[in-house]
Scaffold this motif. Structure first.
Motif, mmCIF file in Angstrom:
data_model
loop_
_atom_site.group_PDB
_atom_site.id
_atom_site.type_symbol
_atom_site.label_atom_id
_atom_site.label_comp_id
_atom_site.label_asym_id
_atom_site.label_seq_id
_atom_site.Cartn_x
_atom_site.Cartn_y
_atom_site.Cartn_z
ATOM 1 N N THR A 93 0.808 -1.222 0.000
ATOM 2 C CA THR A 93 0.000 0.000 0.000
ATOM 3 C C THR A 93 0.840 1.270 0.000
ATOM 4 N N GLY A 94 2.147 1.160 0.270
ATOM 5 C CA GLY A 94 3.070 2.265 0.034
ATOM 6 C C GLY A 94 3.156 3.307 1.139
ATOM 7 N N GLU A 95 4.244 4.063 1.098
ATOM 8 C CA GLU A 95 4.414 5.205 1.987
ATOM 9 C C GLU A 95 3.504 6.347 1.535
ATOM 10 N N PRO A 96 3.288 7.366 2.385
ATOM 11 C CA PRO A 96 2.327 8.425 2.046
ATOM 12 C C PRO A 96 2.598 9.093 0.701
ATOM 13 N N ASN A 97 1.532 9.164 -0.104
ATOM 14 C CA ASN A 97 1.532 9.893 -1.377
ATOM 15 C C ASN A 97 2.545 9.353 -2.383
ATOM 16 N N GLY A 98 2.889 8.095 -2.268
ATOM 17 C CA GLY A 98 3.803 7.503 -3.242
ATOM 18 C C GLY A 98 3.242 7.617 -4.654
ATOM 19 N N PRO A 99 4.051 8.066 -5.609
ATOM 20 C CA PRO A 99 3.537 8.336 -6.955
ATOM 21 C C PRO A 99 3.363 7.100 -7.831
ATOM 22 N N ASN A 100 3.878 5.940 -7.394
ATOM 23 C CA ASN A 100 3.918 4.784 -8.278
ATOM 24 C C ASN A 100 3.047 3.617 -7.824
ATOM 25 N N ILE A 101 2.387 3.742 -6.672
ATOM 26 C CA ILE A 101 1.570 2.643 -6.181
ATOM 27 C C ILE A 101 0.436 2.350 -7.164
ATOM 28 N N LEU A 102 -0.107 1.137 -7.087
ATOM 29 C CA LEU A 102 -1.162 0.754 -8.014
ATOM 30 C C LEU A 102 -2.368 1.675 -7.868
ATOM 31 N N PRO A 103 -3.056 1.977 -8.965
ATOM 32 C CA PRO A 103 -4.210 2.883 -8.912
ATOM 33 C C PRO A 103 -5.291 2.358 -7.972
ATOM 34 N N ARG A 104 -5.734 3.196 -7.049
ATOM 35 C CA ARG A 104 -6.737 2.771 -6.091
ATOM 36 C C ARG A 104 -8.026 2.324 -6.766
ATOM 37 N N GLU A 105 -8.439 3.043 -7.818
ATOM 38 C CA GLU A 105 -9.702 2.706 -8.469
ATOM 39 C C GLU A 105 -9.645 1.314 -9.093
ATOM 40 N N MET A 106 -8.504 0.954 -9.652
ATOM 41 C CA MET A 106 -8.344 -0.372 -10.246
ATOM 42 C C MET A 106 -8.413 -1.452 -9.175
ATOM 43 N N VAL A 107 -7.713 -1.232 -8.065
ATOM 44 C CA VAL A 107 -7.715 -2.215 -6.987
ATOM 45 C C VAL A 107 -9.093 -2.305 -6.353
ATOM 46 N N GLN A 108 -9.775 -1.176 -6.203
ATOM 47 C CA GLN A 108 -11.106 -1.178 -5.603
ATOM 48 C C GLN A 108 -12.084 -1.998 -6.435
ATOM 49 N N LYS A 109 -12.070 -1.808 -7.733
ATOM 50 C CA LYS A 109 -12.966 -2.562 -8.605
ATOM 51 C C LYS A 109 -12.632 -4.054 -8.567
ATOM 52 N N PHE A 110 -11.337 -4.364 -8.511
ATOM 53 C CA PHE A 110 -10.924 -5.760 -8.439
ATOM 54 C C PHE A 110 -11.383 -6.388 -7.124
ATOM 55 N N GLN A 111 -11.100 -5.719 -6.018
ATOM 56 C CA GLN A 111 -11.457 -6.281 -4.703
ATOM 57 C C GLN A 111 -12.959 -6.479 -4.568
ATOM 58 N N ALA A 112 -13.735 -5.610 -5.171
ATOM 59 C CA ALA A 112 -15.187 -5.693 -5.037
ATOM 60 C C ALA A 112 -15.767 -6.962 -5.642
ATOM 61 N N GLN A 113 -15.051 -7.563 -6.604
ATOM 62 C CA GLN A 113 -15.601 -8.771 -7.221
ATOM 63 C C GLN A 113 -14.971 -10.052 -6.661
ATOM 64 N N VAL A 114 -14.168 -9.935 -5.605
ATOM 65 C CA VAL A 114 -13.631 -11.115 -4.926
ATOM 66 C C VAL A 114 -14.407 -11.281 -3.620
ATOM 67 N N PRO A 115 -15.334 -12.229 -3.548
ATOM 68 C CA PRO A 115 -16.168 -12.361 -2.350
ATOM 69 C C PRO A 115 -15.337 -12.596 -1.088
ATOM 70 N N ASN A 116 -15.801 -12.014 0.013
ATOM 71 C CA ASN A 116 -15.216 -12.230 1.338
ATOM 72 C C ASN A 116 -13.717 -11.941 1.348
ATOM 73 N N SER A 117 -13.342 -10.803 0.752
ATOM 74 C CA SER A 117 -11.920 -10.451 0.640
ATOM 75 C C SER A 117 -11.622 -9.123 1.305
#
Length: 354
Positions: A93-117
């Motif tokens: 999840t990275g240090e504060p305001n890291g410019p290269n971490i994975l896009p939150r919106e992409m991870v959010q959409k991915f996590q939402a379709q993995v049940p009980n995750s």
């Protein structure tokens, strides 16, 4: 049908390949669409690579050059046959305001379709904004990781010892104590460089990322607490910790412990995007990437997926800085150490899903 390597890496989002070297044979298949067989890439760290003759089996590594949530989900659905129950998504999840971490919106959409995750993390060994659970929770909020629960697995210094079977140096590793509460793990990795490991792939994500911050990470880094506690910040080279081959072997030991514990219930997704020479633990101090994005890879084999990412790095022509970072740290020892630890297969088919 043959396509040139220049054309493949244009597909993969790698700009300005220059003169083509070799070709890819593309065999039509129902699912997935194409099997990309690399004839003669300048690969370091593997005796046999995709497209060369080899005996025995080859792991499957699925690939897309499109980096978005839909393609991340598509790849995951090709490898998730053994994933069930309560599912951990291991993310840096990275240090504060890291410019290269994975896009939150992409991870959010991915996590939402993995049940009980939910996302899992551990605190850091060095003093910084993720050293204590309190500071870590604040950093998670700063970086936007508040769309689902994030389990800091070593909160309150909790850890559980995982055995290392036939490892190089370790007999056990202290993992974040909550890790045993999960049935399955998805290792979602931002593939990039790393100050000590040369590169951070799936191995680094679990070997360091699942180890408890103040006990397990010290074991994996070979850090003797008697010399001083704790290391001062993310740039903490003081000449007291083993580097190069031994550090890679320690990571392989730790990664093996987690892989053995979960067995077939662990899968790997590497996102080759904004590949700085520095890890996301460098935060805003990370060097700006000097190579183009490549794509997303997925596999049930940890060695095959990290091997494939390194092969793609070595095949591209704009990755000089990243290759130098990996070579200077002897990072490719990660791959040979995993092979010696029988953690996976360095022989693989790179399979396009586009």
């Amino acid at each position: 049908m043959d396509i040139s390597r220049r054309e493949l890496f244009k597909m993969a989002g790698v700009a300005a390949m220059g003169a083509a070297v070799g070709s890819f044979n593309v065999a039509e298949a129902a699912k997935p669409k194409k099997i990309l067989k690399l004839k003669a890439a300048p690969v370091v760290g593997s005796k046999n690579v995709t497209g060369q003759k080899f005996s025995g089996t080859a792991a499957k590594v699925y690939f897309t050059d499109k980096i978005d949530a839909d393609h991340l989900i598509k790849l995951y659905n090709m490898i998730n046959g053994e994933i069930f129950g309560k599912v951990a998504i291991k993310l840096h999840t990275g240090e504060p305001n890291g410019p290269n971490i994975l896009p939150r919106e992409m991870v959010q959409k991915f996590q939402a379709q993995v049940p009980n995750s939910n996302i899992i993390e551990t605190n850091t060994l060095y003093v910084g904004k993720r050293y204590t659970t309190e500071d870590h929770l604040a950093t998670l909020k700063t970086n936007g990781w508040n769309f689902c629960d994030v389990d800091i697995m070593d909160a309150d210094e909790g850890y559980v010892n995982f055995p290392v079977r036939n490892g190089f140096h370790l007999q056990e590793v202290a993992m974040g104590g909550h890790l045993v509460n999960y049935d399955s793990v998805i290792v979602l990795t931002h593939f990039k460089g790393h100050a000590m490991g040369g590169f951070g792939g799936s191995l680094k994500n679990i070997a360091i990322g699942c180890a408890s911050g103040h006990v397990g990470k010290a074991q994996v880094h070979g850090y003797d607490k008697a010399i001083g506690m704790p290391p001062p910040g993310p740039s903490w080279f003081d000449g007291t910790m083993p580097l190069q081959e031994k550090f890679m072997e320690l990571m392989a030991d730790s990664g093996k412990a987690t892989c053995d514990f979960f067995g077939k219930r662990i899968v790997f997704l590497n996102v080759m995007r904004r590949m700085s020479v520095d890890c996301d633990c460098a935060g805003v101090g990370a060097a700006e990437p000097t190579c183009a994005d490549v794509g997303i890879l997925a596999s049930t084999d940890i060695l095959a997926i990290d091997q494939a990412c390194c092969d793609l790095v070595w095949t591209a022509t704009d990755t000089k800085d990243l290759r130098e970072r990996i070579e200077s740290r002897h990072g490719l020892r990660q791959l040979s150490a995993m092979a010696e630890n029988k953690m996976g297969n360095s022989q693989y088919e790179l399979i396009s899903v586009d």
